[in-house]
Design an enzyme around this catalytic site. Structure first.
Site, PDB file in Angstrom:
ATOM      1  N   TYR A  11       4.068  -0.578   0.667  1.00 30.30           N
ATOM      2  CA  TYR A  11       2.840  -0.194  -0.031  1.00 30.30           C
ATOM      3  C   TYR A  11       2.205  -1.314  -0.280  1.00 30.30           C
ATOM      4  O   TYR A  11       2.733  -2.370  -1.679  1.00 30.30           O
ATOM      5  CB  TYR A  11       3.207   0.607  -1.187  1.00 30.30           C
ATOM      6  CG  TYR A  11       2.607   1.162  -2.538  1.00 30.30           C
ATOM      7  CD1 TYR A  11       1.691   1.132  -2.102  1.00 30.30           C
ATOM      8  CD2 TYR A  11       3.329   1.214  -3.854  1.00 30.30           C
ATOM      9  CE1 TYR A  11       0.334   1.636  -3.404  1.00 30.30           C
ATOM     10  CE2 TYR A  11       2.245   2.264  -4.887  1.00 30.30           C
ATOM     11  CZ  TYR A  11       0.386   2.425  -4.523  1.00 30.30           C
ATOM     12  OH  TYR A  11      -0.288   2.878  -5.340  1.00 30.30           O
ATOM     13  N   GLY A  43      -4.376   3.864   0.705  1.00 32.30           N
ATOM     14  CA  GLY A  43      -4.484   5.082  -0.857  1.00 32.30           C
ATOM     15  C   GLY A  43      -5.650   4.278  -1.698  1.00 32.30           C
ATOM     16  O   GLY A  43      -5.665   4.559  -2.173  1.00 32.30           O
ATOM     17  N   THR A  87       2.493   3.986  -8.626  1.00 37.47           N
ATOM     18  CA  THR A  87       1.787   3.601  -9.275  1.00 37.47           C
ATOM     19  C   THR A  87       1.092   5.242  -9.880  1.00 37.47           C
ATOM     20  O   THR A  87       1.443   5.493 -11.378  1.00 37.47           O
ATOM     21  CB  THR A  87       0.210   2.762  -8.541  1.00 37.47           C
ATOM     22  OG1 THR A  87       1.151   2.397  -8.232  1.00 37.47           O
ATOM     23  CG2 THR A  87      -0.809   2.565  -9.742  1.00 37.47           C
ATOM     24  N   LYS A 109       1.137   1.423   3.701  1.00 37.57           N
ATOM     25  CA  LYS A 109       0.021   2.026   2.526  1.00 37.57           C
ATOM     26  C   LYS A 109      -0.644   1.064   2.279  1.00 37.57           C
ATOM     27  O   LYS A 109      -0.297   0.326   1.611  1.00 37.57           O
ATOM     28  CB  LYS A 109       1.092   2.906   0.912  1.00 37.57           C
ATOM     29  CG  LYS A 109       0.136   3.664   0.336  1.00 37.57           C
ATOM     30  CD  LYS A 109       0.975   4.678  -1.318  1.00 37.57           C
ATOM     31  CE  LYS A 109      -0.404   4.980  -1.406  1.00 37.57           C
ATOM     32  NZ  LYS A 109       0.694   5.040  -2.968  1.00 37.57           N
TER      33      LYS A 109
END
Length: 310
Positions: free
Chosen positions: A145, A201, A54, A175
């Site tokens: 993620y 995260g 990101t 994550k």
């Protein structure tokens, strides 16, 4: 199961950095800056760079750009720090291509968000997608993620963890980039029982997550505030929770201040140019912070105490 642990001092926390992708003024890749980024991480002790996620604007890069960026990071890291490559994509074929490339160039691990346009509608479908990606890099640890605010895939990470560790031989953990604290606690419990890892995260949850047993984090704020979070954890380890809470609050204030002018990523990149490495603008369609806004951001976070004692 493939191990993806990072050693910490006692009950500390390893802070892995979700690095920015450096762009020139015209929005092209600025690969020369990567060496400065790597040196900056090493200077304050981040053990790994998580690239193309990101913060790295991976979804705004072409596959060829993502591969070039990965190759540059492996070149400059040169064994001094780990390189974890985010290979998530709306296309599973492109994800698999990126995963295979990551394995060939010597990445430490791969990670992927859920497919985010035509989305999986069940935990089974999501784990199927993750398995297809992981299969393309069979020697590398794979981390899912979990960032539902971006992908729109609102499946519980804990349920993905349970199924993925049975289905994916290289599954290393999650994550976790979400504010669902109940799901986070369950992930930490399950990972502890099964030998996986949970990488926190959400920087605003670092102190709380540490108190629940988290020992690893991946975040973009560490591009310019890694030492602050390192001190936060050090105070917590020593039982100095008043000071740890003060630094957590300061971090939250800095994050909120950075997000105000043009969004969190643009603000983080602006503060990175002041307190870290200048990685240029964000890529369109995102809007970058103006020079005037950057000056105001610097003044405000300095007033809060960041860069002074935080």
């Amino acid at each position: 199961m493939i191990d993806l642990r990072y050693p910490t001092e006692g009950d500390g926390m390893a802070l892995l950095t979700a690095v920015f992708t450096p762009f020139d003024a015209d929005g092209g890749l600025d690969l020369d800056t990567v060496a400065k980024q790597a040196d900056d991480l090493l200077a304050w002790g981040s053990p790994a760079a998580y690239i193309g996620g990101t913060a790295g604007e991976g979804a705004a890069l072409t596959t060829d750009e993502r591969m070039a960026l990965a190759e540059r990071w492996l070149e400059v890291a040169d064994g001094r720090l780990d390189v974890i490559i985010h290979v998530g994509h709306a296309s599973l074929s492109e994800s698999r291509r990126l995963a295979g490339h990551a394995e060939r160039i010597g990445a430490r691990a791969i990670s992927a968000v859920a497919p985010y346009f035509h989305r999986p509608g069940s935990v089974g479908a999501l784990v199927d997608a993750c398995a297809a990606i992981a299969e393309a890099a069979p020697s590398l640890p794979f981390t899912y993620y979990h960032i539902p605010s971006v992908t729109g895939v609102n499946l519980k990470a804990s349920e993905v963890l349970i199924m993925a560790r049975e289905r994916i031989p290289t599954f290393a953990g999650v994550k976790f980039a979400d504010n669902d604290m109940v799901d986070l606690q369950r992930c930490l419990q399950l990972a502890g029982e099964g030998g996986q890892e949970v990488f926190i995260g959400v920087a605003k949850l670092i102190l709380a997550a540490w108190q629940w047993g988290a020992r690893l984090a991946i975040g973009s704020v560490y591009n310019f505030a890694g030492p602050l979070f390192g001190r936060l954890i050090d105070h917590a380890r020593r039982g100095e929770f008043g000071e740890a809470r003060r630094l957590q609050l300061l971090a939250q204030q800095v994050i909120d201040t950075a997000a105000a002018p043009a969004g969190e990523l643009a603000g983080f990149k602006a503060l990175g140019s002041v307190f870290g490495v200048d990685c240029g603008p964000v890529r369109a369609p995102l809007a970058s912070v103006t020079p005037e806004q950057r000056a105001a951001l610097r003044a405000e976070v300095t007033r809060l105490g960041f860069g002074v004692d935080g």
